[in-house]
Motif scaffolding. Structure first.
Motif, PDB file in Angstrom:
ATOM      1  N   GLN A  37      63.025  17.847  54.274  1.00 12.81           N
ATOM      2  CA  GLN A  37      64.365  17.507  54.780  1.00 12.81           C
ATOM      3  C   GLN A  37      65.395  17.545  53.664  1.00 12.81           C
ATOM      4  O   GLN A  37      66.511  18.034  53.848  1.00 12.81           O
ATOM      5  N   GLY A  40      66.296  20.936  52.864  1.00  8.06           N
ATOM      6  CA  GLY A  40      66.838  21.631  54.025  1.00  8.06           C
ATOM      7  C   GLY A  40      65.930  22.734  54.547  1.00  8.06           C
ATOM      8  O   GLY A  40      66.392  23.760  55.036  1.00  8.06           O
ATOM      9  N   ASP A  41      64.619  22.509  54.458  1.00  6.63           N
ATOM     10  CA  ASP A  41      63.652  23.512  54.913  1.00  6.63           C
ATOM     11  C   ASP A  41      63.009  23.016  56.216  1.00  6.63           C
ATOM     12  O   ASP A  41      62.369  21.962  56.229  1.00  6.63           O
ATOM     13  N   THR A  42      63.197  23.783  57.304  1.00 12.37           N
ATOM     14  CA  THR A  42      62.690  23.347  58.613  1.00 12.37           C
ATOM     15  C   THR A  42      61.400  24.056  59.016  1.00 12.37           C
ATOM     16  O   THR A  42      60.974  23.957  60.164  1.00 12.37           O
ATOM     17  N   ASN A  43      60.790  24.774  58.080  1.00 14.44           N
ATOM     18  CA  ASN A  43      59.523  25.456  58.370  1.00 14.44           C
ATOM     19  C   ASN A  43      58.515  24.432  58.910  1.00 14.44           C
ATOM     20  O   ASN A  43      58.229  23.431  58.246  1.00 14.44           O
ATOM     21  N   PRO A  44      57.959  24.672  60.133  1.00 16.29           N
ATOM     22  CA  PRO A  44      57.063  23.666  60.728  1.00 16.29           C
ATOM     23  C   PRO A  44      55.801  23.364  59.912  1.00 16.29           C
ATOM     24  O   PRO A  44      55.238  22.273  60.053  1.00 16.29           O
ATOM     25  N   PHE A  46      55.758  22.513  57.023  1.00 15.19           N
ATOM     26  CA  PHE A  46      56.122  21.400  56.135  1.00 15.19           C
ATOM     27  C   PHE A  46      56.630  20.173  56.894  1.00 15.19           C
ATOM     28  O   PHE A  46      56.853  19.128  56.304  1.00 15.19           O
TER      29      PHE A  46
ATOM     30  N   MET B   1      58.417  31.873  64.003  1.00 10.16           N
ATOM     31  CA  MET B   1      58.845  32.262  62.650  1.00 10.16           C
ATOM     32  C   MET B   1      58.550  33.736  62.408  1.00 10.16           C
ATOM     33  O   MET B   1      57.517  34.242  62.818  1.00 10.16           O
ATOM     34  N   LYS B  20      72.569  28.275  51.358  1.00 11.25           N
ATOM     35  CA  LYS B  20      72.485  26.818  51.287  1.00 11.25           C
ATOM     36  C   LYS B  20      73.867  26.268  50.978  1.00 11.25           C
ATOM     37  O   LYS B  20      74.620  26.883  50.222  1.00 11.25           O
ATOM     38  N   GLN B  26      73.169  15.832  49.553  1.00 15.44           N
ATOM     39  CA  GLN B  26      71.883  16.519  49.412  1.00 15.44           C
ATOM     40  C   GLN B  26      71.261  16.232  48.041  1.00 15.44           C
ATOM     41  O   GLN B  26      70.045  16.087  47.931  1.00 15.44           O
ATOM     42  N   LYS B  29      69.682  12.932  48.313  1.00 11.96           N
ATOM     43  CA  LYS B  29      68.438  13.041  49.096  1.00 11.96           C
ATOM     44  C   LYS B  29      67.328  13.667  48.255  1.00 11.96           C
ATOM     45  O   LYS B  29      66.176  13.233  48.294  1.00 11.96           O
ATOM     46  N   PHE B  65      64.999  25.965  46.619  1.00 15.91           N
ATOM     47  CA  PHE B  65      65.687  26.948  47.470  1.00 15.91           C
ATOM     48  C   PHE B  65      65.019  28.324  47.333  1.00 15.91           C
ATOM     49  O   PHE B  65      64.818  29.035  48.320  1.00 15.91           O
ATOM     50  N   GLN B  68      61.820  28.296  49.173  1.00 21.28           N
ATOM     51  CA  GLN B  68      62.013  28.479  50.616  1.00 21.28           C
ATOM     52  C   GLN B  68      62.321  29.940  50.948  1.00 21.28           C
ATOM     53  O   GLN B  68      61.844  30.472  51.957  1.00 21.28           O
ATOM     54  N   ASP B  72      59.752  31.543  53.560  1.00 20.91           N
ATOM     55  CA  ASP B  72      60.295  32.130  54.794  1.00 20.91           C
ATOM     56  C   ASP B  72      59.883  33.606  54.891  1.00 20.91           C
ATOM     57  O   ASP B  72      59.536  34.102  55.954  1.00 20.91           O
ATOM     58  N   HIS B  76      53.755  32.642  58.014  1.00 20.32           N
ATOM     59  CA  HIS B  76      52.569  31.772  58.004  1.00 20.32           C
ATOM     60  C   HIS B  76      51.282  32.529  57.687  1.00 20.32           C
ATOM     61  O   HIS B  76      50.236  31.924  57.492  1.00 20.32           O
TER      62      HIS B  76
END
Lengths: 159, 142
Positions: A37, A40-44, A46, B1, B20, B26, B29, B65, B68, B72, B76
């Motif tokens: 969170q 900001g990564d919403t990959n399921p 994780f 995905m 981003k 952030q 966080k 970042f 990710q 991505d 998977h």
């Protein structure tokens, strides 16, 4: 103007190669979700246990840079950290190599050592001390999950 | 995905850009989630006293970042083997940053379909503040 003397002491040189005491860390589901969170990564894989169980991972794993947070839970002395004469620090870079997924439920043990140290005078931040450290992360099955090499820079802030 | 397959990748192929929009919130966080409470990431006065123009993004957040960007990309069914970056320039919250990549090498090694990418984080002025590279393993369609 003569170049200033080296700030690298014999004590710092002696610290090169000495392995830290191990840090042991549980890969907890909520900590992984909170980290995902925060970045900001919403990959399921994780963030969602149900969805993650239907992927080839068959469960939740941690984002690749999550292991970095382990170094901040270390409670004891860290032999790989040397005392720099400069008060300010910035991160110079990071190199990761991955061998196994970091799974929720894993117990990871990490050890770090100082691999190299050098200095630079009159750089962007003035005089700098550059420290290269290497960390190895091993899971409960004694498999190496990742290796990380980081560059830490300490410097004297300029007015 | 989305899933990227080895057959679909060519040298020069782009890794889909990840935008981003980091905010001071952030950074707080991230500090909480990572345990990195170094004050230059949330205390303006402290950052100024360290010779910085204001609070700056954690290097490790920029690393995340780029992580990710690649997780991505591999979907998977693929996996990330190496992720490397250097923090050459500072990034400040309040402006977008873009994680980008290009395929520079494609090869098979020990039965694995490997793809090497040049990756970087670019600020809103188009400057590459955080260059790096990644190596990923990708599945085949067949």
């Amino acid at each position: 103007m003569a170049e200033s003397e080296s700030v690298i002491t014999q004590e710092m040189k002696d610290a090169i190669g000495v392995e830290s005491k191990p840090t042991v860390y549980s890969i907890e589901k909520n900590a992984v979700m909170r980290f995902a969170q925060a970045i900001g990564d919403t990959n399921p894989i994780f963030t969602d246990e149900d969805k993650a169980s239907k992927t080839p991972y068959k469960g939740m794993i941690a984002p690749p840079t999550f292991l970095r947070s382990m170094q901040h839970v270390s409670t004891g002395e860290d032999e790989s950290r040397i005392k720099s004469p400069y008060p300010a620090n910035v991160d110079g870079g990071s190199e990761w190599e991955y061998f196994e997924p970091i799974r929720v439920g894993d117990t990871i043990t990490s050890t770090t050592y100082l691999a190299d140290i050098h200095e630079r005078q009159g750089g962007k931040f003035g005089n700098m001390l550059i420290m290269i450290r290497e960390t190895k992360y091993i899971n409960q099955s004694k498999k190496t999950v990742a290796l990380q090499r980081t560059t830490g820079i300490s410097y004297q802030p300029q007015d | 995905m989305n899933q990227t397959y080895f057959e679909d990748v060519e040298i020069g192929s782009e890794v889909p850009t990840l935008r981003k929009d980091p905010t001071p919130q952030q950074l707080v966080k991230y500090a909480g989630a990572s345990g990195d409470f170094y004050q230059i990431h949330y205390d303006v006065e402290y950052a100024n006293n360290n010779g910085l123009p204001g609070i700056i993004l954690h290097g490790a957040l920029k690393n995340a970042f780029l992580g990710q960007l690649m997780t991505d990309y591999v979907g998977h069914h693929g996996s990330l083997k190496k992720l490397s970056c250097q923090y050459r320039g500072m990034d400040v919250p309040g402006n977008p940053v873009y994680a980008k990549g290009t395929v520079v090498k494609k090869y098979v090694e020990n039965g694995e379909n490997l793809v090497e990418c040049e990756i970087w984080l670019e600020n809103h002025e188009g400057q590459k503040t955080t260059p790096g590279y990644a190596i990923v393993s990708l599945p085949e369609k067949s």
